[in-house]
Design a protein around this motif. Sequence first.
Motif, PDB file in Angstrom:
ATOM      1  N   ARG A  56      -7.616  24.782 -35.165  1.00 59.23           N
ATOM      2  CA  ARG A  56      -6.897  24.977 -33.907  1.00 59.23           C
ATOM      3  C   ARG A  56      -6.010  26.203 -34.040  1.00 59.23           C
ATOM      4  N   ARG A  57      -6.181  27.118 -33.108  1.00 65.70           N
ATOM      5  CA  ARG A  57      -5.450  28.398 -33.128  1.00 65.70           C
ATOM      6  C   ARG A  57      -5.643  29.132 -34.448  1.00 65.70           C
ATOM      7  N   GLY A  58      -6.894  29.065 -34.924  1.00 66.62           N
ATOM      8  CA  GLY A  58      -7.271  29.808 -36.111  1.00 66.62           C
ATOM      9  C   GLY A  58      -6.838  29.195 -37.418  1.00 66.62           C
ATOM     10  N   LYS A  59      -6.208  28.033 -37.379  1.00 67.71           N
ATOM     11  CA  LYS A  59      -5.715  27.415 -38.606  1.00 67.71           C
ATOM     12  C   LYS A  59      -6.385  26.061 -38.827  1.00 67.71           C
ATOM     13  N   ALA A  60      -6.638  25.751 -40.084  1.00 67.89           N
ATOM     14  CA  ALA A  60      -7.187  24.442 -40.424  1.00 67.89           C
ATOM     15  C   ALA A  60      -6.111  23.383 -40.255  1.00 67.89           C
TER      16      ALA A  60
END
Length: 642
Positions: free
Chosen positions: A195-199
């Motif tokens: 989500r939003r580029g983060k795990a």
Amino acid sequence: MTYTWHPTPDYLENSNVARLMRTLGVTTADELRARSVADIGAFWDVVVRDLGITFREPYSEVVDVSRGIADPEWFVGGSLNVFDVCLARWADETPDAAAVVHESEGGDVRVLTFAELADQVARAGAGLRARGIVKGDAVAIYLPMTPEAVVATYAIASIGAMVVPLFSGFAPTAIASRLRDAGAKAVITADGTIRRGKAVAMQPQLEEALISCPGVDVVVVVDNLGDGKVGEAEVAWSELLATEPDLEAEPTSASDVLLLAYTSGTTGRPKGAVHTHAGFLTKVASEVAYGFDLRPGRTFCWITDMGWIMGPLSIIGTHACGGTLLLYEGSPDVPDVDRLWRLVERHSVSMLGVSPTLIRTLRAVGNELPAADLSSIRILGSTGEPWDPESYEWLAREVFDGRVPIINFSGGTEVGGSFLCPYPVEEIRSCSLGGPALGMDVDVVDDEAHPLRGSVGELVCRQPWPAMTRGVWRDDARYREAYWSTFPGLWRHGDYALVDEQGGWFILGRSDDVMNVAGKRVAPAEIESVLAVDPAVAESAVIGVPDPAKGEALWAFWVGRPDREDDDTVGQRLRSLVATEIGKPFAPSHVVRVEQLPKTRSAKILRRAVRAAVLGTDPGDLSGAENPGAVEEIRAQVRGLR
């Protein structure tokens, strides 16, 4: 000039709801509504036949209310499993058609045909059976919106177990409370999501929750991030799918429990709304068919989560109609606000579900129109919160050039769908909910249960419907207190609503959100719609705070657009705007700029949490919040203002 949708000949002649109207011999949507509640048994019988919902054993009676309106029995004596209607039928008729399309935030796409989906469901169901899960057991789904969530839903249902969907952002305490309340025997989870580029880790959250859930015997883990580790006591999803498939679904009666859908309250433990195979299926199939005009060859997409009722509704409603379900896993504004529109273009989406908050966010970046080709869209869906006219009309008039209806519907987890819904065959005024949904005998009443028109009152329902929750799981007293204690013989939903002089229906917020200023009820949406007119305001939340003179004084919190303007200047302007448009008594006592408002992941603003921050009280259950830290930010910002 206020925007109004005018139906085109295509919708009037070729839509699913137009077909139903011809079957019933009515010519207008309001005539159809009246017919649908004049004899609810006869109406829902027609719906079952119109949508091709086939029962293994036919029912002898559509509805039996001999035990009272709060305890109806639907499709008496019938047997049906959602697997038969939603999958087996289409795996036989259109095996190569896409059943599920999934796009990750990174842009990877997966597709399952109806034949492939049915095969995976049969394998997963057999795998659960082999591990001791039987009919009547509760199995939780703690997954992001991936194909595995769809497979798991049908696999659990196919063996007669109960689906317990959990919000993918829950913390351990929230997970544990629901697992214990449901008496869950198994959980299907993922190592995490992006989500939003983060795990975002999920498996560790579940493992912590399970410390206080000794009743869970089976844990299945999906390797979603590519580096998942399966513990000794856990089962890999790939291992579950390696089981020899069991193609025969468990015989289930119409009233067997399909789903325990948990709602979060401001106090107390979450409520498990009980939904059945036949009731939930019939209601959500009618929503998707008649409101959203879905059929085979069309694609349904709603940015949601398994933990909200829109997750199960999207899955079962789409496949009951033979359509393709598009799942998006991630944030719809990553890498930019055009992501949603590119999703539509790439997958030829026919029905797109949005929230007013999401549209306000997209519009706030400068009102620029999408560059993507949106010609595939036939219907826009919306739910969860009231619209402001500016955002609604920007979407309808500017983005879609008036060619697409907005089906703005309102219901709830315990409703299993909508109370209010417009239909594409009728004129739909800006921000309106159209009128009662089909088969829903709803009304707006005053404190004495007398019908109200032209002023704000309580939303109630006078007759049962197929997906009306069969109760609160293991707490019948709470069910009766929550929905039947205020007005004897009427379901009270807890929403304030308005039917205006022109017959338009509007939801104005939860009853506990509505404010009483100098003896007059005013809903947050009324004030927030005025604030949305100001070019500096991206979004806002209005609450009532105890006041010795007025009873309640209004406080307005607003998030600004990128071009920053002096806060005091904007605050004075907003007070004047409300005083002019609504009246001087309603001018906010405080106008506070904030960086963010607390929201659920489905983009509902948590006004009760904002109010708690101002009053210094407990905000209640924030387990479903996307950004719970916003509450403390507001608490710190307003300290000293009271």
